[in-house]
Scaffold this active site. Structure first.
Site, short mmCIF file in Angstrom:
data_model
loop_
_atom_site.label_atom_id
_atom_site.label_comp_id
_atom_site.label_asym_id
_atom_site.label_seq_id
_atom_site.Cartn_x
_atom_site.Cartn_y
_atom_site.Cartn_z
N HIS A 109 -9.38 1.19 5.02
CA HIS A 109 -8.10 1.36 5.72
C HIS A 109 -8.29 2.29 6.92
O HIS A 109 -9.07 3.24 6.86
CB HIS A 109 -7.06 1.93 4.75
CG HIS A 109 -5.67 1.87 5.31
ND1 HIS A 109 -5.20 2.78 6.22
CD2 HIS A 109 -4.68 0.97 5.12
CE1 HIS A 109 -3.95 2.45 6.56
NE2 HIS A 109 -3.62 1.36 5.89
N GLY A 161 3.06 -1.18 4.18
CA GLY A 161 3.09 0.24 3.86
C GLY A 161 4.51 0.68 3.55
O GLY A 161 5.04 0.45 2.46
N GLY A 162 5.15 1.29 4.53
CA GLY A 162 6.49 1.88 4.35
C GLY A 162 7.49 0.99 3.62
O GLY A 162 8.17 1.45 2.69
N GLU A 164 -6.60 4.64 8.01
CA GLU A 164 -6.36 6.06 7.74
C GLU A 164 -7.59 6.71 7.13
O GLU A 164 -7.85 7.89 7.35
CB GLU A 164 -5.12 6.22 6.84
CG GLU A 164 -3.85 5.94 7.64
CD GLU A 164 -2.70 5.35 6.82
OE1 GLU A 164 -2.76 5.39 5.58
OE2 GLU A 164 -1.76 4.84 7.45
N SER A 212 3.78 -2.14 10.23
CA SER A 212 5.23 -2.21 10.43
C SER A 212 5.85 -3.55 10.03
O SER A 212 6.78 -4.04 10.67
CB SER A 212 5.60 -1.85 11.88
OG SER A 212 5.22 -0.51 12.17
N ASN A 256 0.87 -1.18 0.00
CA ASN A 256 0.00 0.00 0.00
C ASN A 256 0.90 1.23 0.00
O ASN A 256 1.53 1.53 1.00
CB ASN A 256 -0.90 -0.04 1.25
CG ASN A 256 -1.72 1.22 1.41
OD1 ASN A 256 -1.75 2.09 0.53
ND2 ASN A 256 -2.40 1.34 2.55
N TRP A 257 0.93 1.90 -1.14
CA TRP A 257 1.86 3.04 -1.28
C TRP A 257 1.30 4.32 -0.66
O TRP A 257 1.98 5.34 -0.61
CB TRP A 257 2.19 3.29 -2.75
CG TRP A 257 2.94 2.17 -3.41
CD1 TRP A 257 3.34 0.97 -2.84
CD2 TRP A 257 3.41 2.12 -4.77
NE1 TRP A 257 4.02 0.21 -3.76
CE2 TRP A 257 4.07 0.88 -4.96
CE3 TRP A 257 3.34 3.00 -5.85
CZ2 TRP A 257 4.65 0.51 -6.18
CZ3 TRP A 257 3.91 2.64 -7.06
CH2 TRP A 257 4.56 1.41 -7.22
N LYS A 258 0.04 4.28 -0.22
CA LYS A 258 -0.59 5.44 0.42
C LYS A 258 -0.44 6.69 -0.46
O LYS A 258 -0.44 6.57 -1.68
CB LYS A 258 -0.03 5.64 1.83
CG LYS A 258 -0.12 4.32 2.64
CD LYS A 258 0.11 4.47 4.09
CE LYS A 258 -0.01 3.11 4.77
NZ LYS A 258 0.11 3.17 6.22
P1 13P Z 1 3.26 0.34 7.58
O1 13P Z 1 3.77 -0.94 6.95
O2 13P Z 1 3.98 1.55 7.07
O3 13P Z 1 3.18 0.25 9.05
O4 13P Z 1 1.76 0.52 7.04
C1 13P Z 1 0.88 -0.54 7.12
C2 13P Z 1 -0.36 -0.21 6.38
O5 13P Z 1 -1.10 0.67 6.76
C3 13P Z 1 -0.65 -0.97 5.15
O6 13P Z 1 -1.93 -0.72 4.69
#
Ligand code: 13P
Length: 260
Positions: free
Chosen positions: A99, A238-239, A101, A217, A13-15
Site C-alpha cells: 500500500h 478506505g474511508g 502508505e 476516494s 481497507n480499514w487502515k
Molecule cells: P480512501 O478510500 O480513503 O481514499 O482510501 C483508499 C485506500 O487507500 C484503500 O487502500
C-alpha cells in the site's frame, strides 16, 4: 462478472482505525446489509488486532477477511512483525501488500513488496498488490513509467501459476483520502496500461483474467462510473468502508453493474 470471468471484488481497507469494539460493531452492521449479495466478492481488511474478532463475526457470511500487511520471513525473532501463518490462523484469506502508505511512511520498496508477495503466495494467502503514482509523478507525465516499475518489481520471479492468484489495486496516491478520485477515464487508462503490461510479462490469458481494483476516494456516488469501466474490476475502499452504510452501498452498486 465479465466476459473474462473477472468477478467484481470490493474490499475495505480499514487502515489504522477501529478498536476491537468498533470493529465488531462495524462488521455486525455490515453483514446484515449484504445478505443478498451473491455475485460480488467482498472482503474487509481490519487492523491485525481485530482480525480474530472479525473472523468470528464473519462466520457463515460471504464476506472474506484480509490483512493489511505481512512480514516476509516465515517465523522467528522479528519483534513487532506478523507472519503469513499467523494471518492464516486468524482467518485471513487475503493480504494487502505494498500500500502506498507503507511505501510512504515505512520504507516499503518494490523489492520488499516482492519479498512479501513471495511469502504470501508460498503460504497460500491471496495478495492484493497496490501500485500507483504520486501527484508530482502524474504531473511530470511519469504515471506509466512509475506504475510499470512497480508492477515489474512486484512480480519479479513470480510464476504464472502464482500470478493467477493475485489481485492488483491501482491506487493513485493523490486520490487516497483526498476526496478527489481519479476520473473513470483516468482509471481506465491506467488499468488498461497495467493489463497490457501483464500481457507482456505473462500472457494474454493471465492478463485478461487478472482482477484490477481501483482505490482512491471511492464512495457510493462515484462507485458505479468507476467500476463500470471495462478494465476496472472492483474497488479497494478506505474511508467509505468504515461505515456499514456507505460500504454496503458500494457493494450493492457493484452487484447491480451489468458488465456482460
Ligand atoms: P480512501 O478510500 O480513503 O481514499 O482510501 C483508499 C485506500 O487507500 C484503500 O487502500
Amino acid at each position: 462478472m465479465n466476459q473474462f470471468s473477472r468477478r467484481i471484488f470490493v474490499a475495505g481497507n480499514w487502515k489504522m482505525l477501529t478498536t476491537p469494539a468498533e470493529a465488531a460493531a462495524l462488521v455486525k452492521a455490515l453483514k446484515v446489509k449484504v445478505v443478498n449479495i451473491h455475485q460480488t466478492e467482498m472482503a474487509v481488511c481490519p487492523p491485525f488486532t481485530n482480525l480474530s474478532i472479525v473472523a468470528e463475526l464473519l462466520k457463515g457470511t460471504a464476506i472474506k477477511l484480509g490483512a493489511q500487511n505481512l512480514f516476509w520471513e516465515e517465523e522467528g525473532a522479528y519483534t513487532g512483525e506478523i507472519s503469513a501463518k499467523m494471518l492464516l490462523g486468524a482467518g485471513c484469506e487475503y493480504v494487502i501488500i505494498g500500500h502506498s502508505e507503507r511505501r510512504q511512511y515505512f520504507g516499503e520498496t518494490d523489492a520488499t513488496v516482492n519479498r512479501r508477495l513471495k511469502r504470501a503466495l508460498a503460504a497460500g494467502l491471496l495478495p492484493i498488490v497496490c501500485v500507483g503514482e504520486t501527484l508530482a509523478q502524474r504531473q511530470a507525465g511519469e504515471t506509466e513509467k512509475v506504475v510499470e516499475t512497480q508492477v515489474r518489481g512486484a512480480f519479479a520471479e513470480i510464476s504464472p501459476a502464482d500470478f493467477a492468484k493475485v489481485v492488483i489495486a491501482y491506487e493513485p496516491v493523490w486520490a487516497i483520502g483526498t476526496g478527489v478520485n481519479a476520473t473513470p477515464e483516468q482509471a481506465q487508462e491506467v488499468h488498461a496500461f497495467i493489463r497490457r503490461l501483464l500481457e507482456n510479462l505473462y500472457n494474454r490469458e493471465l492478463s485478461a483474467g487478472c482482477r484490477i481494483q481501483y482505490g482512491g476516494s471511492v464512495k457510493p456516488a462515484n462507485a458505479a462510473e468507476l467500476m463500470r469501466q471495462p478494465d476496472v474490476d472492483g474497488a479497494l475502499v478506505g474511508g467509505a468502508s468504515l461505515q456499514a452504510e456507505s460500504f454496503a452501498a458500494i457493494i450493492k452498486t457493484a452487484e447491480d453493474l451489468d458488465k456482460g
